[in-house]
Design a protein around this motif. Structure first.
Motif: not given
Length: 212
Positions: A170-174, A183-184, A205-208
């Motif tokens: 996963v690329a958290v690119n914005g 997505a996560l 970390n907050s999302v996962l």
């Protein structure tokens, strides 16, 4: 006086002969022979003598009923739950997340991973490969996904259509915060063995942490 005849005296010898043994001793009077003795009642706490029961006579009908019924299908065995994938975090800014994801894919292929084992998801701008293939239409784009013989790149908006693969990057690119939030957890569910996330560690970390 008239004479009263005397009563005849019965001598002991007149009572009949006694059986005397040869040694001259008097034989004892014979005793009655006892009959069969009833079985003694069992003592408390101890079973009485066990006797084998006579074999029961079974009719043909009884034999037919006694046949075992065919057993039904075996109950399905519950399968063990799949192990959670390993998670690797690669710190990167939103601008550098896509490049970090590309480097991760290159390392995976160099280590022996098959290209068809890898799925890449972007939360912001699409990967150049995905944008190029979508220019030929969605049918051609998803046909390559179904072929499963190459690395597949998908945006967060359509990633739910992608099938599970051993490795998901996963690329958290914005993109909007909701894109990463969706997505996560999806990537975690699609990853069979390894999940690699490139982006801001605090956001990831907050999302996962809330999803896993």
């Amino acid at each position: 006086m008239p004479l009263i005849p005397e009563e005849p005296q019965i001598h002991e010898s007149a009572q009949g002969p006694r059986a005397t043994p040869a040694n001259g001793r008097t034989a004892p009077t014979p005793r009655p022979v006892p009959g069969p003795r009833p079985a003694a009642p069992p003592r408390p706490g101890r079973p009485g003598p066990l006797r084998p029961a006579p074999p029961a006579q079974r009719s043909p009908r009884d034999v037919a009923v006694a046949k075992p019924e065919p057993s039904g299908p075996a109950a399905p065995v519950a399968s063990a739950p799949a192990a959670a994938p390993q998670i690797q975090l690669i710190p990167a800014s939103a601008e550098g997340a896509l490049d970090a994801a590309e480097e991760a894919v290159d390392l995976l292929l160099e280590s022996g991973r098959a290209p068809g084992d890898v799925l890449v998801i972007t939360t912001g701008e699409q990967h150049p490969w995905a944008a190029h293939e979508l220019s030929f239409g969605e049918a051609s784009y998803w046909a390559q996904h179904d072929a499963g013989d190459d690395v597949f790149y998908a945006g967060a908006a359509v990633a739910s259509r992608a099938a599970s693969r051993p490795v998901v990057v996963v690329a958290v690119n914005g993109g909007p915060d909701a894109a990463a939030a969706d997505a996560l957890p999806l990537a975690h569910a699609r990853a069979g063995a390894l999940l690699i996330v490139c982006g801001d560690p605090l956001q990831i970390n907050s999302v996962l942490g809330a999803a896993v």
